[in-house]
Design a protein around this motif. Sequence first.
Motif, short mmCIF file in Angstrom:
data_model
loop_
_atom_site.label_atom_id
_atom_site.label_comp_id
_atom_site.label_asym_id
_atom_site.label_seq_id
_atom_site.Cartn_x
_atom_site.Cartn_y
_atom_site.Cartn_z
N UNK A 1 43.58 28.77 39.72
CA UNK A 1 42.90 29.52 40.78
C UNK A 1 43.83 30.32 41.70
N UNK A 2 45.13 30.00 41.71
CA UNK A 2 46.02 30.78 42.60
C UNK A 2 46.86 31.76 41.79
N UNK A 3 46.92 31.56 40.46
CA UNK A 3 47.72 32.38 39.54
C UNK A 3 49.22 32.28 39.81
N UNK A 4 49.60 31.29 40.57
CA UNK A 4 51.04 31.04 40.75
C UNK A 4 51.50 30.25 39.53
N UNK A 5 52.61 30.67 38.96
CA UNK A 5 53.10 29.96 37.78
C UNK A 5 53.71 28.62 38.19
N UNK A 6 53.31 27.58 37.50
CA UNK A 6 53.92 26.28 37.79
C UNK A 6 54.04 25.48 36.51
N UNK B 1 46.03 27.60 48.44
CA UNK B 1 46.95 28.63 47.93
C UNK B 1 46.13 29.81 47.42
N UNK B 2 45.05 29.51 46.71
CA UNK B 2 44.18 30.58 46.19
C UNK B 2 43.56 31.37 47.35
N UNK C 1 45.96 33.70 49.00
CA UNK C 1 46.27 34.88 48.20
C UNK C 1 45.05 35.78 48.01
N UNK C 2 43.94 35.38 48.57
CA UNK C 2 42.73 36.21 48.53
C UNK C 2 42.05 36.25 47.18
N UNK C 3 42.21 35.22 46.37
CA UNK C 3 41.54 35.22 45.06
C UNK C 3 40.13 34.67 45.15
N UNK C 4 39.38 34.90 44.08
CA UNK C 4 38.03 34.37 43.99
C UNK C 4 38.14 32.90 43.56
#
Length: 367
Positions: free
Chosen positions: A247-252, A346-347, A350-353
């Motif tokens: 949901x945040x598209x941060x790579x982990x 985090x999502x 970052x302004x994600x849906x």
Amino acid sequence: EKGGYEHFMLKEIHEQPKAYRDTMRGRMNAEGNKVILPELNLTEEQIKNIRNVQIVACGTAYNAGLVGRNLIESLVRIPVENDIASEYRYRSPIVTPETLVIVVSQSGETADTLAALREGQANGAHVLAITNVVGSSIAREANSVLVTLAGPEIAVASTKAYTSQLIAFTLLGLYLAEVRGTQSEPEVAKILAAMQSLPEQVEVILAQKEAIKTYAEQIAKHEHLFFIGRGVDYAVAQEGSLKLKEISYIHSEAYAAGELKHGTLALIEEGVPVIALATQESVLEKTVSNIKEVKARGAHVLAITHEEHANDLLRSVDQVFVIPQTLPLLTSALSVVSLQLLAYYASLALGHDVDKPRNLAKSVTVE
Ligand code: M6R
């Protein structure tokens, strides 16, 4: 419909205390020292004859199975394998009539998981489904069904379904242990008592969401981060990492804490966030050594642990998030809640849906 919450995901995170209670309700005796699971539909003899267990699922349900393995192996001492449903059939798994295949699926409609169920049955195994949807395809075809009572889950990112699966696995493990005589009644009573405190303990974590939000806003500025842990903490790390990516598209990446130095440590540089799950007393010292390895390379470390270890850990990490005290076997049902909140905030930062992440569907009915 969102009950005053900004997103379904946040609502569903907050519904977990209820989901835990509902999934436990009616499944233990009045004395609190026995689990009752008639829906398992297995005779005492069949249970005693189980030689191996295969837990098959996708995504978050697979991650719940990783915790399930830890629970069943510790409580029942039967060998357990975890399989990703889309891989299961193609590896020609060794399934016999003495194999218990457990398929885990929130929706009960995941195509790969349904195919795994059929593969298990074709080889004569009893297939037990852990699902949240009573009338689903998987529930209908399985030999027995252990329902999670999480209530409908709308957000694509699974939260309360995962934690209810953890509760279901714990009940299942205890039940198998009773029948096979691998845990004494007082031991079972102790675990059941601790389980009953979990809903209130989740509330304690939820009450601290502002602290998690602040940390989430910090990590939202990073492109990569790591989750590390040992044992059941490693299983939870995998779920935390999936949730964050989803949901945040941060790579982990989630790593077994002791495995970092076999390659991944090369990626740790100044300022990289590392979230260390450190709830398992028996391996705490080892985890602390691994934390020191990343700290020495400049990582910014947040540890998730119990109160009693917080001060110790503060000497080696930058920040500590404290979760309430429970038995080592049950920590996943608490620690993961903080990681769900982390992914959520985090999502949001970052302004994600949040509820409808890109490229994903709630129910995956293609293979
Ligand atoms: O309905 P299922 O439990 O079978 O779904 C399996 C996965 O697709 C699902 O858990 C997915 O990984 C979630 N969106 C993760 O949050």
